[in-house]
Design a protein around this motif. Structure first.
Motif, PDB file in Angstrom:
ATOM      1  N   TYR B  36       3.806   2.309   8.900  1.00  0.00           N
ATOM      2  CA  TYR B  36       4.405   3.521   7.711  1.00  0.00           C
ATOM      3  C   TYR B  36       5.685   3.179   6.751  1.00  0.00           C
ATOM      4  N   ARG B  37       6.301   2.009   7.166  1.00  0.00           N
ATOM      5  CA  ARG B  37       7.835   1.608   6.192  1.00  0.00           C
ATOM      6  C   ARG B  37       6.829   0.829   5.193  1.00  0.00           C
ATOM      7  N   SER B  38       6.430  -0.018   5.435  1.00  0.00           N
ATOM      8  CA  SER B  38       5.884  -0.629   4.176  1.00  0.00           C
ATOM      9  C   SER B  38       4.521  -0.757   3.742  1.00  0.00           C
ATOM     10  N   LYS B  39       4.151   0.643   4.209  1.00  0.00           N
ATOM     11  CA  LYS B  39       3.052   1.367   3.689  1.00  0.00           C
ATOM     12  C   LYS B  39       1.470   0.578   3.947  1.00  0.00           C
ATOM     13  N   GLU B  40       1.630   0.232   5.370  1.00  0.00           N
ATOM     14  CA  GLU B  40       0.553  -1.011   5.196  1.00  0.00           C
ATOM     15  C   GLU B  40      -0.602  -0.008   5.262  1.00  0.00           C
ATOM     16  N   HIS B  41      -1.081   0.560   5.550  1.00  0.00           N
ATOM     17  CA  HIS B  41      -2.300   1.235   5.406  1.00  0.00           C
ATOM     18  C   HIS B  41      -2.263   2.209   4.030  1.00  0.00           C
ATOM     19  N   LYS B  42      -2.141   2.436   3.088  1.00  0.00           N
ATOM     20  CA  LYS B  42      -1.907   2.489   1.814  1.00  0.00           C
ATOM     21  C   LYS B  42      -2.281   0.554   1.134  1.00  0.00           C
ATOM     22  N   SER B  43      -1.866  -0.533   1.702  1.00  0.00           N
ATOM     23  CA  SER B  43      -2.528  -1.599   1.405  1.00  0.00           C
ATOM     24  C   SER B  43      -3.384  -2.191   0.735  1.00  0.00           C
ATOM     25  N   GLU B  44      -3.455  -3.007   0.274  1.00  0.00           N
ATOM     26  CA  GLU B  44      -5.177  -3.416  -0.562  1.00  0.00           C
ATOM     27  C   GLU B  44      -6.172  -4.604   0.206  1.00  0.00           C
ATOM     28  N   ASP B  45      -5.493  -4.687   1.029  1.00  0.00           N
ATOM     29  CA  ASP B  45      -5.969  -5.102   2.227  1.00  0.00           C
ATOM     30  C   ASP B  45      -6.870  -4.042   3.450  1.00  0.00           C
ATOM     31  N   PHE B  46      -6.130  -2.578   4.090  1.00  0.00           N
ATOM     32  CA  PHE B  46      -6.552  -2.186   4.714  1.00  0.00           C
ATOM     33  C   PHE B  46      -7.333  -1.194   3.667  1.00  0.00           C
ATOM     34  N   LEU B  47      -6.959  -0.468   2.423  1.00  0.00           N
ATOM     35  CA  LEU B  47      -8.558  -0.156   1.525  1.00  0.00           C
ATOM     36  C   LEU B  47      -9.336  -1.037   1.816  1.00  0.00           C
ATOM     37  N   ALA B  48      -9.568  -1.889   1.601  1.00  0.00           N
ATOM     38  CA  ALA B  48     -10.684  -2.946   1.818  1.00  0.00           C
ATOM     39  C   ALA B  48     -11.370  -3.599   2.694  1.00  0.00           C
ATOM     40  N   THR B  49     -10.610  -3.567   3.586  1.00  0.00           N
ATOM     41  CA  THR B  49     -11.607  -3.941   5.393  1.00  0.00           C
ATOM     42  C   THR B  49     -11.071  -3.151   6.361  1.00  0.00           C
ATOM     43  N   LYS B  50     -10.596  -1.819   5.761  1.00  0.00           N
ATOM     44  CA  LYS B  50     -10.604  -1.512   6.961  1.00  0.00           C
ATOM     45  C   LYS B  50     -10.526   0.134   7.204  1.00  0.00           C
TER      46      LYS B  50
END
Lengths: 224, 224
Positions: B36-50
């Motif tokens: 959460y701290r690095s906002k992984e769930h809002k990252s470009e990769d997460f949004l594009a592939t997850k």
């Protein structure tokens, strides 16, 4: 076929969801319009035999009673899709999972925003005689625009949410999507929603499926 | 069995819903804790592939990716229930429809009230440093009490929501139900929720299934 009865109110988005599926599957049914004025849906009999939460729609299929619109849609498809040329649910596990996924997005994200917008811009005036709060309207409109942007990303290169064929996931978006298109018609939301979900054309009287569901748009306008 | 990865955060109710089902089905999986701290769930990769909505949990089953917790639960059951002694979904059309019905009630009525209560009493303080609004807390508590009364009516004469066997409908209520039991433990909500859903005992370490899901309560307390 056993006698199907749909208890509801055609202006309600949840009832419309069930009516659209019933029409697409070409099911014969009796529509029992709930009497809101007498609070039929809160009566002792309704709570005891139809839905203890006092909500519509309710389906009666012979002796079997079911409430919650999306559950009713899935039940109708599971039981009667076999007799229909319309396939609203795939037969493979992954395909069904994707329909469930987008139905969940519709339930948890799409409908709440549409509902909040409709309450602020329309129902607040009708029920309470109050004017919309411009700040809230602005916020809800922004939330909805952001949501549509994500939908457009999902639909990039696909005709419908789950691919080339319309599924229950698309149909579930229709009633609230049409509310938004009517409430926001001056700002081109209609076109955007239609393009977004690829169902506006198919279900609004413009294409093949339109004739089956054109009743929906007329009833919308009667209400609004 | 293909490698299952659950991407999520154990304190989140939605992630817990999936973890409980995976444990009940005795599935082997890798848990990827979202940063959460690095906002992984809002990252470009997460949004594009997850998940384009930037939400958790997400399931990866080989090449197949799925989001929305309840859709993931249904998928896991549809694909892997056959290998398990636990039957969380019935095999008949009417039985599945009833599970869908109560899952919809959980999604549309139970969770929103629990969520509003948790936000006002807990998250408002943690995230914004603000005190709860006593009027709102009173209203949400009343809403929840009214809802429980209807559930008690439904459960009258039944062990679980759909009858004598625990289904996914009961399991879906567990995470938010446990939040409520912890937030309101001084007012006997725990007993009431446990009695209401008939899952508190089964899934909290007191009965047969408890050992499989006891991790859940510990994680809850770690969070709170």
């Amino acid at each position: 076929m056993p006698p199907l009865t749909i208890i509801g109110s055609p202006p309600s988005a949840a009832t419309q969801r069930v009516l659209v599926v019933a029409r697409l599957l070409k099911l014969e049914y009796t529509l029992h319009r709930i009497n809101y004025r007498s609070k039929e849906h809160k009566s002792e009999d309704f709570l005891a035999t139809k839905n203890p939460f006092g909500l519509i729609p309710v389906l009666q299929d012979g002796d079997f009673t079911l409430y919650e619109s999306r559950a009713i849609c899935k039940y109708l498809i599971a039981k009667y899709q076999g007799d229909s040329s319309v396939q609203l649910l795939p037969s493979d596990v992954e395909g069904v999972a994707q329909v469930d996924q987008y139905m969940s997005v519709e339930t948890c994200q799409f409908e709440p925003i549409c509902d909040a917008f409709a309450r602020e811009t329309l129902l607040k005036k009708i029920r309470l005689g109050q004017s919309p709060d411009p700040e809230k309207v602005k916020q809800y409109r922004q939330d909805f625009t952001n949501l549509l942007t994500t939908y457009e990303h999902i639909l990039n290169g696909k005709r419908y949410l789950c691919g080339e064929f319309m599924t229950l996931a698309d149909v579930c978006h229709l009633p609230m999507g049409q509310y938004m298109s009517i409430l926001e018609q001056r700002t081109c939301y209609y076109q955007r929603i239609g393009q977004m979900l690829r169902v506006g054309g198919d279900l609004s009287g413009k294409r093949k499926l339109g004739k089956k569901c054109g009743f929906l748009r007329r009833q919308r306008y009667d209400v609004l």
